[in-house]
Design a protein around this motif. Structure first.
Motif: not given
Ligand code: SF4
Ligand code: SF4
Ligand code: SF4
Length: 197
Positions: A58-60, A87-95
């Motif tokens: 799911v990680c964008p 990189y991580c944008n802290f979108c929360n989708q993985c959680v």
């Molecule tokens: S929060 Fe998780 S899904 Fe979102 S960019 Fe970071 S690692 Fe990927």
């Protein structure tokens, strides 16, 4: 001849079966790995992760990769951050897709995936001058330049998002080094900048 570390990794599988993954993780020697945000409590993470691959799918930004057997038998096929890829944008989708809360809900203001460290022997600006790519890319103003234009990282501001490692051009400029070498790398907080080239 089997090294002590290899022996421990192999026998670790048997330990894990007897003790459970969480207990085995507390006992066995392991290499610190960079987990997606919310997975920084390593023992809790390893006990809960199903190796289901949903977070990676799911990680964008495609920053999540998989650990392999060389990382340890407990870690094989668990998600790890690969900042040369994304990189991580802290979108929360993985959680949000994690079915077991191995990745726990996190606070965007305080979560730290790891800590970036400038590799002075590889960084173009430390060797010559002129590169400010990582400083320009950092969304958190965590990269500072000294009087000679050489970067360093403010550990208070850095949250380990990894975009500096993703954009660093040192690999291209120094292609003879090969691999995924960068002039700045994110490492787990516990390793204090060591453990990666
Ligand atoms: S929060 Fe998780 S899904 Fe979102 S960019 Fe970071 S690692 Fe990927
Ligand atoms: S982007 Fe890479 S080479 Fe450029 S200053 Fe930052 S660490 Fe050095
Ligand atoms: S990982 Fe790099 S880009 Fe991200 S906050 Fe730290 S220094 Fe800035």
């Amino acid at each position: 001849m089997t090294s002590r570390r290899t022996f421990l990794k192999i026998t670790g599988g048997a330990f894990a079966l007897v003790l459970g993954l969480g207990e085995a993780a507390k006992i066995l020697p392991r290499t610190a790995l960079l987990r997606p945000p919310g997975g920084q409590d390593e023992n809790a993470f390893i006990a809960r992760c199903l190796r289901c691959d949903r977070c990676r799918s799911v990680c964008p930004t495609a920053v999540i990769g998989l650990a392999n057997l060389a990382d340890g038998i407990l870690d094989a096929r668990t998600p790890v951050m690969k900042f040369h890829l994304g990189y991580c944008n802290f979108c929360n989708q993985c959680v949000a897709v994690c079915p077991t809360q191995a990745l726990k809900p996190f606070d965007r203001e305080t979560v730290k995936i790891g800590l970036a460290t400038v590799k002075k022997d590889i960084c173009i600006a430390w060797d010559a001058s002129g590169c400010t790519v990582c400083m320009n890319a950092c969304p958190y103003q965590a990269i500072l330049l000294d009087g000679q234009g050489r970067p360093s990282v403010d550990p208070q501001k850095c949250n380990g998002c990894g975009i500096c490692e993703k954009v660093c051009p040192a690999l291209v400029m120094r292609s003879y080094i090969g691999g995924n070498v960068r002039g700045i790398v994110v490492t787990p907080i516990a390793t204090r900048g060591e453990g990666r080239v």
